[in-house]
Write an enzyme that holds these catalytic residues in place. Structure first.
Site, PDB file in Angstrom:
ATOM      1  N   CYS A   6      24.692   9.954   2.437  1.00  0.00           N
ATOM      2  CA  CYS A   6      23.640   9.035   2.863  1.00  0.00           C
ATOM      3  C   CYS A   6      23.623   7.659   2.187  1.00  0.00           C
ATOM      4  CB  CYS A   6      22.260   9.632   2.635  1.00  0.00           C
ATOM      5  SG  CYS A   6      22.125  11.333   3.121  1.00  0.00           S
ATOM      6  N   ARG A  32      28.510   5.251   4.974  1.00  0.00           N
ATOM      7  CA  ARG A  32      28.131   6.334   4.060  1.00  0.00           C
ATOM      8  C   ARG A  32      27.627   7.566   4.800  1.00  0.00           C
ATOM      9  NH1 ARG A  32      27.291   4.402  -1.181  1.00  0.00           N
ATOM     10  NH2 ARG A  32      26.084   6.254  -1.645  1.00  0.00           N
ATOM     11  N   TRP A  78      24.160  11.583   6.247  1.00  0.00           N
ATOM     12  CA  TRP A  78      25.399  12.343   6.448  1.00  0.00           C
ATOM     13  C   TRP A  78      25.131  13.731   5.913  1.00  0.00           C
ATOM     14  CZ3 TRP A  78      28.835  15.108   3.463  1.00  0.00           C
ATOM     15  CH2 TRP A  78      30.129  15.289   3.971  1.00  0.00           C
ATOM     16  N   ASN A 104      19.073   9.962  -1.255  1.00  0.00           N
ATOM     17  CA  ASN A 104      20.499  10.278  -1.228  1.00  0.00           C
ATOM     18  C   ASN A 104      20.766  11.188  -2.414  1.00  0.00           C
ATOM     19  OD1 ASN A 104      23.308  10.271  -1.262  1.00  0.00           O
ATOM     20  ND2 ASN A 104      23.427   8.292  -2.283  1.00  0.00           N
ATOM     21  N   GLY A 105      21.236  12.403  -2.155  1.00  0.00           N
ATOM     22  CA  GLY A 105      21.520  13.335  -3.246  1.00  0.00           C
ATOM     23  C   GLY A 105      21.172  14.746  -2.834  1.00  0.00           C
ATOM     24  N   GLU A 468      50.152  10.449   2.086  1.00  0.00           N
ATOM     25  CA  GLU A 468      49.113   9.506   2.493  1.00  0.00           C
ATOM     26  C   GLU A 468      49.160   9.295   4.015  1.00  0.00           C
ATOM     27  OE1 GLU A 468      46.498   8.484   1.343  1.00  0.00           O
ATOM     28  OE2 GLU A 468      45.991   6.647   2.386  1.00  0.00           O
ATOM     29  N   LYS A 472      45.959  10.079   6.473  1.00  0.00           N
ATOM     30  CA  LYS A 472      45.395   9.101   7.419  1.00  0.00           C
ATOM     31  C   LYS A 472      45.354   9.711   8.813  1.00  0.00           C
ATOM     32  CE  LYS A 472      43.894   6.900   5.205  1.00  0.00           C
ATOM     33  NZ  LYS A 472      43.910   6.649   3.790  1.00  0.00           N
ATOM     34  N   GLU A 475      42.648  12.414   9.146  1.00  0.00           N
ATOM     35  CA  GLU A 475      41.314  11.863   8.967  1.00  0.00           C
ATOM     36  C   GLU A 475      40.800  11.125  10.203  1.00  0.00           C
ATOM     37  OE1 GLU A 475      41.512   9.008   5.819  1.00  0.00           O
ATOM     38  OE2 GLU A 475      39.380   9.112   5.394  1.00  0.00           O
ATOM     39  N   HIS A 491      61.845  25.681   2.461  1.00  0.00           N
ATOM     40  CA  HIS A 491      61.224  26.812   1.751  1.00  0.00           C
ATOM     41  C   HIS A 491      60.017  27.348   2.516  1.00  0.00           C
ATOM     42  CE1 HIS A 491      63.943  26.233  -1.567  1.00  0.00           C
ATOM     43  NE2 HIS A 491      63.633  24.938  -1.582  1.00  0.00           N
ATOM     44  N   LYS A 591      32.325   7.644   3.435  1.00  0.00           N
ATOM     45  CA  LYS A 591      33.119   6.770   2.571  1.00  0.00           C
ATOM     46  C   LYS A 591      32.980   7.145   1.100  1.00  0.00           C
ATOM     47  CE  LYS A 591      35.652   3.079   1.936  1.00  0.00           C
ATOM     48  NZ  LYS A 591      37.040   3.247   2.363  1.00  0.00           N
TER      49      LYS A 591
HETATM   50  O1  M6R Z   1      36.073   6.377  -3.800  1.00  0.00           O
HETATM   51  P1  M6R Z   1      37.236   7.257  -4.138  1.00  0.00           P
HETATM   52  O2  M6R Z   1      38.522   6.512  -4.226  1.00  0.00           O
HETATM   53  O3  M6R Z   1      36.993   8.064  -5.377  1.00  0.00           O
HETATM   54  O4  M6R Z   1      37.356   8.273  -2.937  1.00  0.00           O
HETATM   55  C1  M6R Z   1      38.239   9.356  -2.987  1.00  0.00           C
HETATM   56  C2  M6R Z   1      38.456   9.931  -1.616  1.00  0.00           C
HETATM   57  O5  M6R Z   1      37.267  10.441  -1.100  1.00  0.00           O
HETATM   58  C3  M6R Z   1      39.012   8.892  -0.641  1.00  0.00           C
HETATM   59  O6  M6R Z   1      40.183   8.311  -1.140  1.00  0.00           O
HETATM   60  C4  M6R Z   1      39.319   9.521   0.733  1.00  0.00           C
HETATM   61  O7  M6R Z   1      40.334  10.455   0.614  1.00  0.00           O
HETATM   62  C5  M6R Z   1      39.694   8.403   1.696  1.00  0.00           C
HETATM   63  N1  M6R Z   1      38.536   7.987   2.432  1.00  0.00           N
HETATM   64  C6  M6R Z   1      40.765   8.794   2.647  1.00  0.00           C
HETATM   65  O8  M6R Z   1      41.112   7.720   3.464  1.00  0.00           O
END
Ligand code: M6R
Length: 596
Positions: A6, A32, A78, A104-105, A468, A472, A475, A491, A591
């Site tokens: 949130c 967020r 969220w 938020n929490g 990575e 992406k 995600e 393997h 995020k």
């Molecule tokens: O804010 P942070 O870098 O600590 O976030 C870590 C992960 O949540 C973040 O890198 C996440 O994997 C990305 N949104 C992926 O694109």
């Protein structure tokens, strides 16, 4: 239970309606959370508009900005548990709708508090943990307290994490905020005051911010901003000026923030490299380390993996990498001779923060962070800022390459191999050329967008790049993608390679090149369609693969991570758009992950 990541906002304006401002600010926090939204304002009484859904959709139905009053609070939610419904959306209120709260929490003891409050006659309307807060405040107000002291007493009853903003009908010119383990900042404009989960949300109104610490409270009133500790003592806090501008948090003509942020990457790396002298000074003060340990999550974890290869190759120092969420299970071998590097763009990731708190006082801690004043920056011993500017798209792109730029600078200075600086300075130019492949990548995206699975393979420095690429893809396209060390395929996962399965082979020139090429042949022999990333001079790779994305021959594997990741980001971006997914707001993700 309904747990939230949130975003929250509160504001007190000077003879200006608050609702349009709150709506505008909360939109900036949509990264967020985006399953529900709500606004409450106060004039003669408290008026609330809220519902489940994305902000624009809810606004279309409810005219969220059509509320009276020059002060109020807002929330974007969220949820990880429980349904995103109108009842569960914030603001949450007390029995008589006199008190409204955004949060938020997670309130860990909300069940017992709720039972107790129900026993005392309070009536609940939602399944949220948050709703106990307005009822607790109501109880303390009825005992004769004002909003501020009632909020102080209420948070004294709560176990868990919170950033809250509360308003009360009977104190129409006051917004009270408090934080523990969830971020909260205060903004000081010209006779207008804000509280927010982060700075980009209020940048249009002010760039003067105060960062609240855990157990601090803030009261916004006509008299100004007052920050107090949990006992009610006034505290003096530093006001920071943020050098991010409001347009940095706008799309600037791009269809999505993610695309804009992908294109900003060469500039972000250039700016981050300007921090060289600070890193040089920091490294000079370092004691002798005999071990380095990186700790991070997600994309930041992939940057850390590149860090391992760099530190072991350049600095010659044993280097481990830990997922922050796994760290507590193996943390007790650290000592003063270990440098633990925490990588986090937000500086608020709960797992990373928890690991940092475990390590502090055991080993030396260094944080690489994008957000000025975020919690991690206040708790780590050394801090290096990436200079990526605000990243709004949920998928990390420009913050990733900026983290890498910091790691390269650190490794070069710690190793004393200054001759490598020139190679590093060339990277932004190579990244520009990688961006010029956009049309080709669109064609590749079109060709493979309906695939069920993707594999990304690489060895050495290219293995984290492959991981990575797969992250992406998962995600923002919801397609299954595996990032694998190319040598590991045989393997196990080779059994999954069938006719037409796309395999992206990250194959820059260098030590790992020939072996990855053998793995390319292995997957081709099982029918895979190979998309190769490699040097424009690499005739063998070009001959082997079905689609080829070419880079300058000078980019060897050690310096490939920044330019080579760009086509992978673009590939996922275009597949996402072709599948009508919003890449900026992928489902189930947020995020800033402030829950463990
Ligand atoms: O804010 P942070 O870098 O600590 O976030 C870590 C992960 O949540 C973040 O890198 C996440 O994997 C990305 N949104 C992926 O694109």
């Amino acid at each position: 239970m309904v747990k939230c990541m949130c975003g929250i906002i509160g504001c007190l304006l000077d003879n200006k309606r608050a609702a349009p401002v709150l709506l505008n600010c909360v939109k900036k926090l949509e990264y967020r959370g985006y399953d529900s939204v709500g606004i409450a304002t106060s004039s003669s009484d408290i008026k609330i508009k809220k519902d489940s859904g994305k902000i624009d959709d809810v606004h279309k139905n409810l005219d969220l900005d059509d509320l009276p009053g020059d002060m109020g609070i807002a929330h974007v939610r969220w949820a990880t548990h429980g349904l995103p419904t109108k009842e569960n959306a914030h603001p949450q209120t007390d029995c008589k709708d006199n008190i409204a709260v955004v949060h938020n929490g997670i309130i860990e003891n909300y069940k017992e508090l709720k039972d107790q409050l129900i026993g005392e006659g309070h009536q609940f309307k939602s399944e949220t943990d948050t709703e106990v807060i307005p009822h607790l405040i109501e109880k303390y107000v009825e005992m004769g307290n004002n909003l501020e002291s009632a909020t102080r007493l209420a948070i004294g009853d709560i176990k868990g994490s919170y950033a809250i903003a509360a308003i009360c009908r009977d104190e129409p010119n006051k917004v009270v905020g408090a934080r523990k383990e969830s971020p909260l900042i205060v903004g000081k404009g010209e006779n207008e005051y804000f509280i927010a989960s982060d700075a980009p949300a209020i940048l249009e109104h002010t760039n003067k911010v105060i960062y609240l610490e855990d157990h601090e409270m803030v009261v916004l009133s006509e008299e100004g901003i007052e920050i107090k500790d949990i006992k009610g003592n006034v505290i003096k806090k530093e006001i920071f000026t943020i050098d991010w501008t409001p347009d940095m948090a706008e799309k600037g003509g791009y269809a999505h923030f993610m695309l804009k942020e992908i294109h900003e990457q060469p500039e972000a790396v250039k700016k981050t490299l300007l921090g060289e002298s600070e890193i040089k000074k920091m490294v000079k003060k370092f004691p002798d380390f005999n071990r380095v340990c990186f700790v991070a999550c997600g994309t930041s974890f992939h940057a850390s993996l590149i860090g391992k290869y760099l530190f072991e190759n350049l600095v010659g120092i044993p280097t481990d990498v830990s997922l922050a969420s796994e760290f507590e299970y193996s943390a007790d071998t650290l000592d003063e001779k270990t440098l633990v590097i925490f990588i986090t763009q937000s500086g608020e990731t709960a797992d990373t923060l928890k690991a940092l708190r475990l390590v502090n006082h055991m080993a030396k801690t260094l944080a690489i962070v994008n957000v000025l004043g975020s919690t991690v920056t206040r708790e780590a011993e050394y801090v290096i800022y990436t200079r990526a500017g605000p990243e709004i798209g949920v998928a990390a792109t420009k913050t990733y390459v900026s983290q890498l730029a910091c790691i390269y600078l650190l490794a070069i200075y710690m190793s004393g191999k200054m001759e490598l600086m020139e190679k590093l300075q060339n990277i932004p130019e190579y990244m520009e050329t990688a961006l010029q492949k956009e049309e080709l990548i669109k064609e590749i995206a079109q060709k493979y967008k309906d695939s069920r699975d993707f594999f990304f393979i690489g060895r050495g420095f290219s293995f984290p790049t492959a991981m990575e690429g797969a992250l992406k893809l998962k995600e923002i396209t919801y397609i299954h993608g595996e990032g694998y060390a190319a040598g590991e395929l045989k393997h196990g996962p080779l059994a999954l390679i069938d006719e037409g399965v796309p395999v992206v082979a990250v194959t820059p020139p260098g030590k790992s090149h020939d072996k990855t090429l053998s793995n390319v042949e292995e997957v081709k022999a099982r029918g895979a369609h190979v998309i190769g990333l490699g040097s424009s001079e690499d005739g063998v790779l070009k001959y082997e693969v079905h689609d080829m994305i070419e880079f300058e021959d000078e980019i060897d594997e050690m310096f490939s991570s920044m330019p080579y990741v760009i086509p992978l980001q673009l590939l996922s971006y275009y597949i996402s758009v072709m599948k009508s997914i919003d890449p900026d707001k992928p489902k189930n993700l947020a995020k800033c992950v402030t829950v463990e």
